[in-house]
Design an enzyme around this catalytic site. Structure first.
Site, PDB file in Angstrom:
ATOM      1  N   SER A  41       0.857  -1.194   0.000  1.00 17.94           N
ATOM      2  CA  SER A  41       0.000   0.000   0.000  1.00 17.94           C
ATOM      3  C   SER A  41       0.885   1.234   0.000  1.00 17.94           C
ATOM      4  O   SER A  41       1.828   1.321   0.771  1.00 17.94           O
ATOM      5  CB  SER A  41      -0.879   0.032   1.247  1.00 17.94           C
ATOM      6  OG  SER A  41      -1.477  -1.219   1.446  1.00 17.94           O
ATOM      7  N   HIS A  66      -8.819  -5.454  -8.112  1.00 17.75           N
ATOM      8  CA  HIS A  66      -7.481  -5.587  -7.561  1.00 17.75           C
ATOM      9  C   HIS A  66      -6.488  -5.770  -8.693  1.00 17.75           C
ATOM     10  O   HIS A  66      -6.668  -6.650  -9.533  1.00 17.75           O
ATOM     11  CB  HIS A  66      -7.430  -6.828  -6.655  1.00 17.75           C
ATOM     12  CG  HIS A  66      -7.029  -6.520  -5.265  1.00 17.75           C
ATOM     13  ND1 HIS A  66      -6.162  -7.309  -4.548  1.00 17.75           N
ATOM     14  CD2 HIS A  66      -7.373  -5.498  -4.453  1.00 17.75           C
ATOM     15  CE1 HIS A  66      -6.010  -6.780  -3.356  1.00 17.75           C
ATOM     16  NE2 HIS A  66      -6.731  -5.689  -3.270  1.00 17.75           N
ATOM     17  N   HIS A  82      -2.391 -12.124   0.407  1.00 15.65           N
ATOM     18  CA  HIS A  82      -2.358 -12.158   1.871  1.00 15.65           C
ATOM     19  C   HIS A  82      -2.947 -13.479   2.369  1.00 15.65           C
ATOM     20  O   HIS A  82      -3.908 -13.996   1.808  1.00 15.65           O
ATOM     21  CB  HIS A  82      -3.189 -11.009   2.455  1.00 15.65           C
ATOM     22  CG  HIS A  82      -2.686  -9.653   2.085  1.00 15.65           C
ATOM     23  ND1 HIS A  82      -3.123  -8.967   0.974  1.00 15.65           N
ATOM     24  CD2 HIS A  82      -1.758  -8.853   2.680  1.00 15.65           C
ATOM     25  CE1 HIS A  82      -2.509  -7.808   0.903  1.00 15.65           C
ATOM     26  NE2 HIS A  82      -1.667  -7.709   1.919  1.00 15.65           N
ATOM     27  N   TYR A 106      -4.700 -13.797   5.001  1.00 16.54           N
ATOM     28  CA  TYR A 106      -6.073 -13.579   5.486  1.00 16.54           C
ATOM     29  C   TYR A 106      -7.117 -13.649   4.372  1.00 16.54           C
ATOM     30  O   TYR A 106      -8.307 -13.787   4.632  1.00 16.54           O
ATOM     31  CB  TYR A 106      -6.192 -12.241   6.254  1.00 16.54           C
ATOM     32  CG  TYR A 106      -5.948 -10.991   5.440  1.00 16.54           C
ATOM     33  CD1 TYR A 106      -6.871 -10.544   4.498  1.00 16.54           C
ATOM     34  CD2 TYR A 106      -4.794 -10.246   5.620  1.00 16.54           C
ATOM     35  CE1 TYR A 106      -6.648  -9.397   3.754  1.00 16.54           C
ATOM     36  CE2 TYR A 106      -4.553  -9.104   4.878  1.00 16.54           C
ATOM     37  CZ  TYR A 106      -5.481  -8.681   3.944  1.00 16.54           C
ATOM     38  OH  TYR A 106      -5.237  -7.558   3.210  1.00 16.54           O
ATOM     39  N   GLU A 107      -6.658 -13.548   3.128  1.00 15.06           N
ATOM     40  CA  GLU A 107      -7.612 -13.645   2.013  1.00 15.06           C
ATOM     41  C   GLU A 107      -8.023 -15.092   1.759  1.00 15.06           C
ATOM     42  O   GLU A 107      -8.923 -15.358   0.975  1.00 15.06           O
ATOM     43  CB  GLU A 107      -6.995 -13.074   0.738  1.00 15.06           C
ATOM     44  CG  GLU A 107      -6.776 -11.564   0.789  1.00 15.06           C
ATOM     45  CD  GLU A 107      -6.032 -11.050  -0.431  1.00 15.06           C
ATOM     46  OE1 GLU A 107      -6.697 -10.632  -1.387  1.00 15.06           O
ATOM     47  OE2 GLU A 107      -4.785 -11.087  -0.432  1.00 15.06           O
ATOM     48  N   ALA A 116       2.148  -1.520   4.485  1.00 13.69           N
ATOM     49  CA  ALA A 116       1.591  -0.552   5.429  1.00 13.69           C
ATOM     50  C   ALA A 116       1.497  -1.281   6.763  1.00 13.69           C
ATOM     51  O   ALA A 116       1.183  -2.467   6.800  1.00 13.69           O
ATOM     52  CB  ALA A 116       0.215  -0.100   4.973  1.00 13.69           C
ATOM     53  N   MET A 168      -0.004  -7.416   8.465  1.00 14.19           N
ATOM     54  CA  MET A 168      -0.607  -8.694   8.044  1.00 14.19           C
ATOM     55  C   MET A 168       0.034  -9.262   6.781  1.00 14.19           C
ATOM     56  O   MET A 168      -0.598 -10.010   6.036  1.00 14.19           O
ATOM     57  CB  MET A 168      -2.110  -8.493   7.804  1.00 14.19           C
ATOM     58  CG  MET A 168      -2.849  -7.822   8.945  1.00 14.19           C
ATOM     59  SD  MET A 168      -4.575  -7.536   8.505  1.00 14.19           S
ATOM     60  CE  MET A 168      -5.094  -6.415   9.815  1.00 14.19           C
ATOM     61  N   SER A 169       1.284  -8.911   6.529  1.00 11.78           N
ATOM     62  CA  SER A 169       1.928  -9.412   5.303  1.00 11.78           C
ATOM     63  C   SER A 169       3.430  -9.589   5.535  1.00 11.78           C
ATOM     64  O   SER A 169       3.885  -9.631   6.675  1.00 11.78           O
ATOM     65  CB  SER A 169       1.693  -8.428   4.154  1.00 11.78           C
ATOM     66  OG  SER A 169       2.394  -7.226   4.370  1.00 11.78           O
ATOM     67  N   ASN A 222      -0.938   4.115  10.494  1.00 16.22           N
ATOM     68  CA  ASN A 222      -1.829   4.451  11.618  1.00 16.22           C
ATOM     69  C   ASN A 222      -1.131   4.020  12.892  1.00 16.22           C
ATOM     70  O   ASN A 222      -0.213   3.207  12.839  1.00 16.22           O
ATOM     71  CB  ASN A 222      -3.154   3.678  11.480  1.00 16.22           C
ATOM     72  CG  ASN A 222      -2.924   2.168  11.428  1.00 16.22           C
ATOM     73  OD1 ASN A 222      -2.500   1.651  10.397  1.00 16.22           O
ATOM     74  ND2 ASN A 222      -3.178   1.491  12.527  1.00 16.22           N
ATOM     75  N   HIS A 228      -9.637   0.829   7.593  1.00 15.70           N
ATOM     76  CA  HIS A 228      -8.842   0.651   6.380  1.00 15.70           C
ATOM     77  C   HIS A 228      -8.677   1.966   5.599  1.00 15.70           C
ATOM     78  O   HIS A 228      -7.648   2.197   4.978  1.00 15.70           O
ATOM     79  CB  HIS A 228      -9.485  -0.423   5.498  1.00 15.70           C
ATOM     80  CG  HIS A 228      -8.681  -0.805   4.309  1.00 15.70           C
ATOM     81  ND1 HIS A 228      -7.389  -1.306   4.421  1.00 15.70           N
ATOM     82  CD2 HIS A 228      -8.945  -0.742   2.982  1.00 15.70           C
ATOM     83  CE1 HIS A 228      -6.914  -1.539   3.205  1.00 15.70           C
ATOM     84  NE2 HIS A 228      -7.829  -1.202   2.315  1.00 15.70           N
TER      85      HIS A 228
HETATM   86  N1  HPA Z   1      -2.497  -3.643  12.293  1.00 16.14           N
HETATM   87  C1  HPA Z   1      -2.264  -4.632  11.418  1.00 16.14           C
HETATM   88  N2  HPA Z   1      -2.031  -4.422  10.143  1.00 16.14           N
HETATM   89  C2  HPA Z   1      -2.013  -3.158   9.708  1.00 16.14           C
HETATM   90  C3  HPA Z   1      -2.249  -2.079  10.565  1.00 16.14           C
HETATM   91  C4  HPA Z   1      -2.507  -2.325  11.934  1.00 16.14           C
HETATM   92  O1  HPA Z   1      -2.729  -1.436  12.753  1.00 16.14           O
HETATM   93  N3  HPA Z   1      -2.159  -0.948   9.801  1.00 16.14           N
HETATM   94  C5  HPA Z   1      -1.873  -1.350   8.546  1.00 16.14           C
HETATM   95  N4  HPA Z   1      -1.780  -2.683   8.469  1.00 16.14           N
END
Ligand code: HPA
Length: 272
Positions: free
Chosen positions: A30, A61, A83, A85-86, A113, A211-212, A235, A247
């Site tokens: 990202s 995507h 990912h 999680y997908e 990210a 998460m990656s 964030n 998100h």
């Molecule tokens: N947690 C997990 N994965 C993320 C976050 C987060 O706060 N921000 C961006 N990817």
């Protein structure tokens, strides 16, 4: 199906389209997608056209390899990653890395990210990953080991190449960018973490959470590829600021620093 065969078939398909061996693989996370547009003499191959390559099921995507020159280096960039999680298996998540390894890359640059766990960070910061913690407790190397790729028990004591970290710090200094450095913790998601989890991660030594990345890095290290990882802190992680996570914030912060991030990566590549 024989995974080694599938990887070889995918690699041979890509080889037909490219003139020179890629030296650097890049996973565009990202906030870095637009870097793909800066690749010169680009050959773009859609994931769906590559035999055995996983494809994104999410509509809209992007899923393509961009192969060409960046800062005069031969690069292969992934626009769109998979990912866990997908619902992809670890084999699918890491399939592109094995293909890039067979194509001959020496260096893999992974970007993502991530949520900031370290209180010294602010959204919009860039963080050089100097180590990771695999809190998913899943490992993409579980299963029979293919000695052609790497050893059964790979050493992870310098998964993130010290030389590349040093070079990236020097480039940051030259560009007068205040780039942070720290440990990336990998959880599967797709939920963001709870405040208690973030407190625990912080005490256990994490600076950022996401998460990656970790599955791809493990496969790269296994294949003796030098890794550089850079996170965009999109964030602050759960419970640090008194507000919910979403998100949209991740995407909007990544967008805001896109230009800075792209210039930084380009300058690093120029100096490799
Ligand atoms: N947690 C997990 N994965 C993320 C976050 C987060 O706060 N921000 C961006 N990817």
């Amino acid at each position: 199906m024989d995974m080694a065969h599938n990887i070889r078939t995918a690699t041979n398909y890509i080889k037909k389209f490219i003139k020179s061996k890629p030296e650097i693989g890049i996973i565009l996370g990202s906030g870095l997608g637009a870097l793909g547009e800066e690749i010169k003499e680009a050959c773009i191959i859609s994931y769906k056209d590559i035999p055995y390559f996983p494809v994104s099921t999410v509509e809209g995507h992007i899923g393509e390899l961009v192969i060409g020159k960046l800062e005069n280096k031969n690069v292969i960039a992934m626009r769109g990653r998979f990912h866990y999680y997908e619902g992809y298996s670890m084999e699918e998540v890491t399939f592109p890395i094995k293909v890039m390894t067979l194509l001959g890359i020496d260096i893999l640059i992974v970007t993502n990210a991530a949520g900031g766990v370290n209180y010294d960070f602010i959204p919009g910061d860039l963080m050089i990953i100097n180590d990771h913690i695999n809190f998913s407790l899943i490992n993409p190397l579980i299963g029979p080991n293919d000695e052609n790729f790497g050893p059964r028990f790979p050493d992870m004591s310098s998964a993130y190449c010290k030389e590349l970290i040093k070079k990236s710090e020097e480039v940051a200094e030259k560009l007068k960018l205040n780039v942070k450095k720290g440990v990336y913790a990998f959880l599967t998601g797709p939920t963001y973490e709870t405040p208690a989890e973030i407190k625990a991660l912080s005490r256990l030594g994490a600076d950022a959470v996401g998460m990656s990345t970790v599955p791809e890095v493990i496969i790269a290290v296994h294949g003796d590829i030098k890794v550089l990882g850079i996170s965009c802190i999109s964030n602050m992680a759960a419970g640090i600021l008194n507000k919910p996570l979403n998100h949209d914030e991740v995407i909007s912060t990544a967008k805001k620093i896109e230009e800075k991030f792209i210039n930084y990566i380009k300058e690093i590549i120029k100096n490799l």
